[in-house]
Scaffold this motif. Structure first.
Motif, PDB file in Angstrom:
ATOM      1  N   ASN A  92       0.866  -1.182   0.000  1.00 38.16           N
ATOM      2  CA  ASN A  92       0.000   0.000   0.000  1.00 38.16           C
ATOM      3  C   ASN A  92       0.901   1.231   0.000  1.00 38.16           C
ATOM      4  OD1 ASN A  92       0.446   0.780   3.010  1.00 38.16           O
ATOM      5  ND2 ASN A  92      -0.094  -1.391   3.043  1.00 38.16           N
ATOM      6  N   LEU A  93       0.289   2.404  -0.029  1.00 39.36           N
ATOM      7  CA  LEU A  93       1.086   3.633  -0.135  1.00 39.36           C
ATOM      8  C   LEU A  93       1.955   3.883   1.092  1.00 39.36           C
ATOM      9  CD1 LEU A  93      -1.126   6.281  -1.940  1.00 39.36           C
ATOM     10  CD2 LEU A  93       0.295   4.445  -2.857  1.00 39.36           C
ATOM     11  N   MET A  94       1.569   3.331   2.231  1.00 43.22           N
ATOM     12  CA  MET A  94       2.393   3.511   3.425  1.00 43.22           C
ATOM     13  C   MET A  94       3.750   2.823   3.240  1.00 43.22           C
ATOM     14  SD  MET A  94       2.151   5.030   6.447  1.00 43.22           S
ATOM     15  CE  MET A  94       0.503   4.961   7.117  1.00 43.22           C
ATOM     16  N   VAL A  95       3.751   1.669   2.556  1.00 38.67           N
ATOM     17  CA  VAL A  95       5.008   0.987   2.257  1.00 38.67           C
ATOM     18  C   VAL A  95       5.858   1.847   1.330  1.00 38.67           C
ATOM     19  CG1 VAL A  95       6.051  -1.036   1.168  1.00 38.67           C
ATOM     20  CG2 VAL A  95       4.003  -1.301   2.574  1.00 38.67           C
ATOM     21  N   THR A  96       5.205   2.386   0.301  1.00 39.76           N
ATOM     22  CA  THR A  96       5.931   3.243  -0.646  1.00 39.76           C
ATOM     23  C   THR A  96       6.520   4.454   0.060  1.00 39.76           C
ATOM     24  OG1 THR A  96       4.267   2.572  -2.274  1.00 39.76           O
ATOM     25  CG2 THR A  96       5.739   4.352  -2.903  1.00 39.76           C
ATOM     26  N   LYS A  97       5.752   5.042   0.942  1.00 44.91           N
ATOM     27  CA  LYS A  97       6.212   6.211   1.711  1.00 44.91           C
ATOM     28  C   LYS A  97       7.463   5.861   2.532  1.00 44.91           C
ATOM     29  CE  LYS A  97       4.758   8.218   6.146  1.00 44.91           C
ATOM     30  NZ  LYS A  97       5.529   9.447   6.227  1.00 44.91           N
ATOM     31  N   TYR A 104      15.723   7.308   0.120  1.00 41.32           N
ATOM     32  CA  TYR A 104      16.033   8.572  -0.562  1.00 41.32           C
ATOM     33  C   TYR A 104      15.956   9.788   0.358  1.00 41.32           C
ATOM     34  CZ  TYR A 104      14.884   5.197  -4.155  1.00 41.32           C
ATOM     35  OH  TYR A 104      14.828   4.060  -4.901  1.00 41.32           O
ATOM     36  N   GLY A 105      15.557   9.575   1.598  1.00 45.11           N
ATOM     37  CA  GLY A 105      15.479  10.685   2.542  1.00 45.11           C
ATOM     38  C   GLY A 105      14.449  11.721   2.159  1.00 45.11           C
ATOM     39  N   PHE A 106      13.502  11.337   1.333  1.00 37.63           N
ATOM     40  CA  PHE A 106      12.504  12.289   0.849  1.00 37.63           C
ATOM     41  C   PHE A 106      11.227  11.540   0.494  1.00 37.63           C
ATOM     42  CE2 PHE A 106      10.401  14.039  -2.947  1.00 37.63           C
ATOM     43  CZ  PHE A 106      10.025  15.288  -2.470  1.00 37.63           C
ATOM     44  N   CYS A 107      10.074  12.179   0.727  1.00 36.86           N
ATOM     45  CA  CYS A 107       8.790  11.622   0.307  1.00 36.86           C
ATOM     46  C   CYS A 107       7.965  12.753  -0.289  1.00 36.86           C
ATOM     47  CB  CYS A 107       8.047  10.980   1.475  1.00 36.86           C
ATOM     48  SG  CYS A 107       6.469  10.250   1.005  1.00 36.86           S
ATOM     49  N   ASP A 108       7.492  12.560  -1.494  1.00 36.68           N
ATOM     50  CA  ASP A 108       6.651  13.565  -2.149  1.00 36.68           C
ATOM     51  C   ASP A 108       5.465  13.902  -1.246  1.00 36.68           C
ATOM     52  OD1 ASP A 108       4.337  14.479  -3.905  1.00 36.68           O
ATOM     53  OD2 ASP A 108       5.981  14.462  -5.369  1.00 36.68           O
TER      54      ASP A 108
END
Length: 704
Positions: A92-97, A104-108
């Motif tokens: 789910n998106l929480m995994v992607t986050k 990458y030390g960053f999340c859109d």
């Protein structure tokens, strides 16, 4: 490609598999979908990245995070339309986050916002206790612990409902199915996912919660009293000579048994000081006199306390401390002296009496020292619960109080062991949180605290049947923590040993019959003797159709009736104390048996039931001796002999609001309902409870 990151609304229960790479998410999602005959959502990133790897050995970068997110949401929404009751999401998106932040030390911001907003009924956090499986798009197994910790902390920080799954594939699947089934059932009852996880973490079996909710809705049937048990009608009466003979019989045989004393020790002694706490909360010494308060509240207990103040065993210690704190104490007015005395006694900074367990409070003043209930129980223990110069004592305690118990035991154990020549072994156990109850309001709606969490309440002393069940002993004496006496220890020991002697006699008779049945040595002509013992000695009323049974069925029935744990219970004359008593009771099958019944189990609105209750001549002082092994020397599973229908609904208060809570069948009530039972009349001297602090002023607790 999905144009936004919004989830479709649904009534489908969605389970998200959440965890680092190679932790079994895909395998479990497939297994669960197959089990529930529904859909599962694959990991979009896997095919997306595999395709790019095969094209040009492209390795995932931060720029891939948003395409993966859009693809994952689209896939989930598509699968949702085909799902049947449940949908299992491999990711789910929480995994992607989390991956975006970790690698990458960053999340859109769009991804971050959507990940937090996306709703799942439950997250399964997959543990890293499975082997790493390498493939083209996975990183390395190093640092799995760190990554797992990040995943877990993300769920905690964002207050997502999750349960960790560990173990092999088979155990994970079995556990997940059990959890999902319970989640569906409890959601139908109006509990949220957060409630569900709270219950799971508290350790309460889900079926217990469902049973509690059913009880709140439908109530509990009251006991059906037939008549009070009285002398020679359910209660055995013995002469002093008889008691001595039974005690001698116990002494003769005690070396053959493992003997233990079991003491249910309550939590804090709050109720013992209830009227004093109420006084401190409501009294203003600047505005009224104590006498005016007593008259205004009709508080006879406070008046008795003040009149008898100097007779309490703690008086000198409190008085001494007062004089240290108030140098001019002697010159104070009487009201100020009494007020400060009570305040100091309860003050958390000083004596803190109401917040300590009864077991460690000063109960008895001797010439050389002040004794606590712990000391008195140790002293009693060596007098009757001893075999082969060893005495075993077991306390059930609150976990927060165990240190206090151990400190108090260490202070007194040696001075009892040395003169008696008896070694004392002490054991402790806690009331299991798994036996706690949730609370509902008077309209049967789930009650939550001001912070939104469920409110749990201990399930009453009936929960201690599990503690009793865990003891490995042949004979167990049971006595409450506050039922101790300052004088006449020899008499107390005499009656306790006599009850033990009766237990051994009953066991010998019962075990003899059961062994004969097992060896096929019982003949038709022997049945009358056995039935007479069942009815006359063990107070079991045979069903009217028993004589119509075949010989084989009679034997089967007799074995069923005899092969049970045994309890011998002391009963004292009823002098108006609150609590339970011995009665003949009919169950829902029409079977009549001897039971200890609490007033709260009786329908007081029923005139006939009230009349039976008021005709009672005896009271249950919680003076029991139990045999918990069968004729083969094997431990009974005591939980199989509980009458599950005899619990209690009690009204309590949470944050000032009335609530209902469920208490399990009482330890000596419904929890022992299906035991073999013998009631014996014992003298009042054996019953000296300290329910309020003023009970310490009674003769049994005062120096002679």
């Amino acid at each position: 490609m999905e144009k936004n990151l919004r989830q479709q609304k649904t009534n489908i229960i969605k389970i998200a598999l959440f965890g680092p790479e190679s932790t079994g998410k895909t395998t479990l999602a497939k297994q669960l979908a197959d089990h529930y005959k529904t859909e599962w959502v694959p990991e979009f990133a896997r095919d997306y990245l595999q395709e790019r790897w095969e094209e040009n050995q492209h390795i995932c970068t931060v720029d891939d995070m948003m395409p993966i997110a859009y693809g994952q949401v689209l896939l989930e929404n598509e699968k949702l339309t085909e799902a049947n009751k449940y949908l299992f999401c491999d990711t789910n998106l929480m995994v992607t986050k989390v991956f975006s932040e970790v690698y990458y030390g960053f999340c859109d911001p769009l991804l971050n916002e959507a990940a937090l907003e996306h709703d799942y009924d439950l997250f399964f956090l997959t543990d890293i206790d499975v082997p790493w499986e390498k493939d083209d798009i996975r990183d390395t197994p190093e640092g799995r612990e760190t990554v797992f910790s990040v995943f877990k902390q993300t769920l905690i920080d964002n207050k997502k409902p999750f349960i960790t799954l560990s173990g092999n594939k088979e155990s994970r699947l079995a556990k997940a199915i059990m959890i999902i089934d319970a989640l569906g059932a409890l959601k139908e009852k109006g509990l949220s996912s957060q409630d569900f996880v709270e219950i799971y973490n508290h350790g309460i079996p889900f079926e217990n919660i469902l049973k509690q909710l059913d009880v709140f809705k439908n109530g509990i049937a009251k006991s059906s009293l037939i008549s009070p048990a009285t002398i020679n009608n359910g209660i055995l009466s013995l002469s002093e000579v008889d008691f001595k003979e039974k005690a001698s019989f116990f002494d003769k045989h005690k070396e053959e048994f493992k003997i233990k004393k079991f003491v249910p020790a309550s939590g804090a002694a709050t109720r013992m000081y209830k009227f004093l706490t109420a006084f401190l909360n409501d009294f203003d010494i600047e505005k009224e006199t104590i006498n005016a308060y007593i008259n205004r509240k009709n508080d006879k207990e406070l008046a008795i306390f003040i009149i008898g103040m100097d007779k309490f065993p703690f008086f000198e210690d409190v008085d001494k401390k007062l004089r240290e704190l108030y140098p001019d104490f002697e010159n104070l007015e009487r009201d100020y002296k009494n007020y400060y005395f009570i305040k100091l006694l309860l003050s958390p900074e000083h004596f803190n009496s109401a917040n300590k367990p009864k077991a460690v409070l000063p109960f008895h003043l001797y010439k050389t020292h002040i004794a606590t209930p712990i000391e008195e129980h140790l002293n009693e223990c060596v007098h009757y619960a001893t075999a082969k110069n060893v005495s075993n004592l077991h306390f059930t305690v609150s976990e927060i109080h165990q240190d206090l118990f151990e400190t108090t035991v260490d202070e007194v154990k040696g001075k009892i062991e040395k003169p008696s020549g008896i070694k004392i072994n002490i054991g402790y156990s806690y009331q299991s949180k798994s036996t706690d109850s949730i609370n509902v309001d008077l309209k049967n709606k789930i009650v939550r605290s001001s912070n939104g969490s469920l409110v749990f309440r201990p399930g009453g002393h009936g929960a201690l049947i599990e503690n009793l069940n865990n003891l490995d002993s042949d004979i167990i004496f049971i006595k409450n923590i506050d039922n101790v006496i300052q004088n006449h220890i020899d008499k107390i020991a005499l009656y306790k040993k006599a009850l033990g002697g009766i237990l051994i006699e009953v066991q010998q008779k019962v075990f003899g019959y059961l062994k004969a049945i097992e060896k096929n040595e019982v003949k038709e002509e022997d049945l009358k003797e056995i039935v007479d013992v069942l009815m006359q000695k063990l107070n079991i009323q045979m069903t009217k159709d028993f004589n119509k049974f075949t010989f084989e069925n009679k034997i089967t029935k007799i074995k069923e009736l005899l092969d049970r744990p045994i309890r011998v219970c002391g009963m004292v004359r009823n002098e108006g104390e609150p609590g339970g008593g011995p009665f003949w009771v009919m169950n829902d099958k029409g079977e009549v048996s001897l039971q200890i019944v609490e007033t709260s189990q009786v329908d007081l609105a029923n005139k006939k039931q009230l009349e039976v209750l008021e005709e009672a001549t005896h009271f249950n002082p919680v003076d029991l001796v139990c045999g918990i092994k069968n004729y083969k020397g094997e431990k009974f599973d005591l939980k199989k002999f509980v009458d599950e229908k005899s619990g209690f609904i009690v009204e309590k208060s949470v944050e000032g609001k009335a609530v209902k809570s469920y208490e399990l069948p009482g330890l000596w009530n419904g929890s022992m309902a299906n035991w073999l039972t013998v009631f014996v009349a014992v003298p009042l001297i054996t019953f000296n409870p300290v329910k309020t602090i003023n009970d310490l002023l009674k003769p049994a607790h005062q120096p002679q």
